[in-house]
Design a protein around this motif. Structure first.
Motif, PDB file in Angstrom:
ATOM      1  N   GLY A 199      14.134 -51.397 -15.324  1.00 35.32           N
ATOM      2  CA  GLY A 199      15.587 -51.736 -14.703  1.00 35.32           C
ATOM      3  C   GLY A 199      16.015 -53.024 -15.668  1.00 35.32           C
ATOM      4  N   ASP A 200      16.992 -53.557 -15.405  1.00 38.16           N
ATOM      5  CA  ASP A 200      17.693 -54.808 -15.994  1.00 38.16           C
ATOM      6  C   ASP A 200      16.553 -56.003 -16.072  1.00 38.16           C
ATOM      7  OD1 ASP A 200      19.911 -53.937 -17.303  1.00 38.16           O
ATOM      8  OD2 ASP A 200      20.744 -53.897 -15.367  1.00 38.16           O
ATOM      9  N   LEU A 231       5.440 -53.843 -22.133  1.00 39.61           N
ATOM     10  CA  LEU A 231       6.321 -53.398 -20.978  1.00 39.61           C
ATOM     11  C   LEU A 231       5.779 -51.975 -20.734  1.00 39.61           C
ATOM     12  CD1 LEU A 231       9.032 -53.404 -19.454  1.00 39.61           C
ATOM     13  CD2 LEU A 231      10.122 -52.452 -21.395  1.00 39.61           C
ATOM     14  N   VAL A 232       5.595 -51.677 -19.439  1.00 45.20           N
ATOM     15  CA  VAL A 232       5.110 -50.282 -19.002  1.00 45.20           C
ATOM     16  C   VAL A 232       6.166 -49.980 -18.111  1.00 45.20           C
ATOM     17  CG1 VAL A 232       3.339 -49.351 -17.694  1.00 45.20           C
ATOM     18  CG2 VAL A 232       2.674 -51.213 -19.172  1.00 45.20           C
ATOM     19  N   HIS A 233       6.563 -48.434 -18.353  1.00 43.67           N
ATOM     20  CA  HIS A 233       7.316 -47.757 -17.403  1.00 43.67           C
ATOM     21  C   HIS A 233       6.973 -46.310 -17.510  1.00 43.67           C
ATOM     22  CE1 HIS A 233      10.906 -46.771 -15.829  1.00 43.67           C
ATOM     23  NE2 HIS A 233      11.583 -46.180 -16.607  1.00 43.67           N
ATOM     24  N   PHE A 292      15.400 -45.619 -19.518  1.00 47.55           N
ATOM     25  CA  PHE A 292      15.600 -46.855 -18.612  1.00 47.55           C
ATOM     26  C   PHE A 292      16.884 -46.644 -17.921  1.00 47.55           C
ATOM     27  CE2 PHE A 292      12.917 -47.617 -22.349  1.00 47.55           C
ATOM     28  CZ  PHE A 292      11.943 -48.479 -21.709  1.00 47.55           C
ATOM     29  N   SER A 293      16.831 -47.569 -16.572  1.00 45.85           N
ATOM     30  CA  SER A 293      18.293 -47.689 -16.136  1.00 45.85           C
ATOM     31  C   SER A 293      18.900 -49.079 -16.523  1.00 45.85           C
ATOM     32  CB  SER A 293      17.809 -47.685 -14.479  1.00 45.85           C
ATOM     33  OG  SER A 293      16.997 -48.613 -14.203  1.00 45.85           O
ATOM     34  N   ALA A 294      17.818 -49.642 -17.423  1.00 45.26           N
ATOM     35  CA  ALA A 294      18.542 -51.245 -17.831  1.00 45.26           C
ATOM     36  C   ALA A 294      19.755 -50.931 -18.726  1.00 45.26           C
ATOM     37  CB  ALA A 294      17.633 -51.733 -18.534  1.00 45.26           C
ATOM     38  N   ALA A 295      20.454 -52.051 -18.884  1.00 43.76           N
ATOM     39  CA  ALA A 295      21.745 -51.893 -19.673  1.00 43.76           C
ATOM     40  C   ALA A 295      21.476 -51.524 -21.096  1.00 43.76           C
ATOM     41  CB  ALA A 295      22.469 -53.342 -19.842  1.00 43.76           C
ATOM     42  N   ILE A 322       3.499 -58.374 -13.786  1.00 37.20           N
ATOM     43  CA  ILE A 322       4.655 -58.690 -13.330  1.00 37.20           C
ATOM     44  C   ILE A 322       5.368 -57.351 -13.058  1.00 37.20           C
ATOM     45  CG2 ILE A 322       7.037 -59.882 -13.232  1.00 37.20           C
ATOM     46  CD1 ILE A 322       5.508 -61.666 -15.615  1.00 37.20           C
ATOM     47  N   ALA A 323       5.423 -57.104 -11.759  1.00 33.22           N
ATOM     48  CA  ALA A 323       5.976 -55.482 -11.380  1.00 33.22           C
ATOM     49  C   ALA A 323       7.390 -55.790 -10.856  1.00 33.22           C
ATOM     50  CB  ALA A 323       5.077 -54.813 -10.256  1.00 33.22           C
ATOM     51  N   LEU A 324       8.422 -55.267 -11.714  1.00 31.25           N
ATOM     52  CA  LEU A 324       9.763 -55.378 -11.389  1.00 31.25           C
ATOM     53  C   LEU A 324      10.364 -53.855 -11.020  1.00 31.25           C
ATOM     54  CD1 LEU A 324      10.528 -58.439 -14.022  1.00 31.25           C
ATOM     55  CD2 LEU A 324      10.044 -58.416 -11.304  1.00 31.25           C
ATOM     56  N   TYR A 325      10.046 -53.676  -9.855  1.00 31.45           N
ATOM     57  CA  TYR A 325      10.466 -52.005  -9.554  1.00 31.45           C
ATOM     58  C   TYR A 325      11.519 -52.111  -8.761  1.00 31.45           C
ATOM     59  CZ  TYR A 325       5.696 -50.640 -10.767  1.00 31.45           C
ATOM     60  OH  TYR A 325       4.730 -50.637 -11.565  1.00 31.45           O
ATOM     61  N   GLY A 326      12.442 -53.034  -8.838  1.00 32.82           N
ATOM     62  CA  GLY A 326      13.751 -53.247  -7.905  1.00 32.82           C
ATOM     63  C   GLY A 326      13.416 -53.556  -6.657  1.00 32.82           C
TER      64      GLY A 326
END
Ligand code: FAD
Length: 349
Positions: free
Chosen positions: A170-171, A189-191, A196-199, A252-256
């Motif tokens: 995400g963003d 970056l790991v996805h 992606f759902s980011a802009a 750093i896990a930024l899963y929403g």
């Protein structure tokens, strides 16, 4: 508006405590001031705006009366401007935890972070609950939290010269991965998928940074954390080609965010499906003096719309007034009120 909290201070006495600084809580603060109630707002998050800011800041909104179109961020800015003349304190990063009714009928409300309020009524505008970061489903991540595993980036400098993996699509994940490449020794970056759902603009920037060798991008799912002497050393990744190991000192896990009603669910309020049942004549819950408005309120034909929350808050506060001023029985706004309001608004620009 103040945002600082001093946990050592004595209880904060006010007429109404508004729980939630989403659109409905912000409008409620204005409405409270209009009918002569003092109020303060608390929110579990570090910023104001609820779902509007956390979930869709740049999406246009078309169904706010008299505003043909504005983004969710603009709506929050307008709501803040509307209550600015009344200087309502907003306490951020304060998650409401417990409530007790005293013998005099007033309520003592405590936040998990140590603030204590002494109030005549409580207006819950807590949406679907407090937003919390979606955490890794790996038990070994728990003891590393705050040291090697993170769910937010409070200070970029903490990652200076470190090997950092940012997880998510995400963003937040893309923006932080891009920002971290300026300070970290290496950023990956790991996805779990290539999309992606980011802009689109952030995705484009990230791809350019990868092409320029400024950071890496890997498609995979994190399946394990590998430690040495209690410190994170690498991650195990499941990729399309099988399992692989990726060096990492910090993850750093930024899963929403996920919403969690949390302690409010233990307040003994009648509820259905995680939402609080209310009487639609005044949006009072099963405990007189505690009101639920906005997305949190449950009643037949409830619409989860900002507009509905505004109406609910307005009626709830009129009943809350009778707890703050029992001798007055009902709200009585003097005809001189408009002039006073105009003066206040003019004074704050
Ligand atoms: C993608 C999307 C698009 C949408 N578009 C529209 C639209 O165009 N028009 C429209 O009318 N509606 C729209 N909605 C719905 C609208 O956003 C919600 O109806 C509205 O946000 C509800 O406002 P609220 O203030 O009740 O709750 P929220 O916005 O959820 O705010 C609740 C706040 O309470 C805080 N909180 C919760 N628990 C606690 C606690 N224990 N202690 C302290 N703080 C707490 C939370 O952190 C949060 O900030 C949309 C929703 C989504 C997801």
């Amino acid at each position: 508006m103040t945002t600082a909290a001093d946990p050592q201070a004595s209880p904060i006495r006010t007429d109404v405590l508004i729980v939630g600084a989403g659109p409905v809580g912000l409008f409620a603060a204005f409405e409270a001031a209009v009918i002569g109630l003092s109020c303060q707002i608390v929110d579990a998050l570090g910023r104001i705006g609820g779902q509007c800011i956390e979930l869709y800041p740049d999406k246009p909104i078309y169904d706010i009366p008299a505003i043909a179109s504005c983004t969710a961020r603009e709506l929050v800015e307008r709501l803040l401007a509307q209550c600015k003349p009344f200087d309502v304190p907003i306490h951020l990063e304060q998650r409401v935890a417990t409530v007790e009714q005293r013998d005099d009928g007033r309520w003592t409300v405590r936040t998990g972070q140590g603030l204590v309020f002494d109030v005549a009524a409580i207006l819950l505008a807590a949406g679907n609950g407090a937003f919390m970061p979606q955490k890794l489903a790996l038990p070994e991540a728990v003891p590393l939290e705050g040291r090697h595993v993170h769910y937010s980036v409070p200070r970029l400098a903490a990652f200076a010269d470190k090997v950092v993996v940012v997880a998510g699509g995400g963003d937040s994940a893309l923006d932080w991965a891009l920002a971290l490449r300026e300070v970290a020794r290496r950023v990956t970056l790991v996805h779990r998928r290539p999309g992606f759902s980011a802009a689109d603009s952030s995705v484009e920037l990230m791809r350019r940074a990868v092409d320029a060798g400024e950071m890496d991008f890997v498609v995979g799912a994190i399946s394990g954390l590998n430690l040495a002497d209690g410190a994170l050393r690498s991650l195990t990744l499941r990729t399309l080609d099988g399992e692989t190991e990726l060096e990492a000192e910090h993850l750093i896990a930024l899963y929403g965010l996920v919403a969690d009603l949390g302690p409010i669910a233990q307040w003994g309020l009648t509820s259905h499906g995680g939402r609080i049942d209310v009487d639609t004549s005044n949006y009072e819950s099963s405990r007189p003096g505690i009101f639920a408005v906005g997305d949190l309120a449950n009643y037949p034909n409830k619409q989860k719309l900002i507009l509905s929350g505004f109406h609910e808050a307005s009626l709830a506060l009129r009943k809350a007034y009778t707890y703050a001023f029992p001798e007055k029985k009902r709200v009585h706004v003097h005809s001189s009120y408009d002039a006073k309001l105009a003066q206040k608004i003019a004074a704050t620009g």
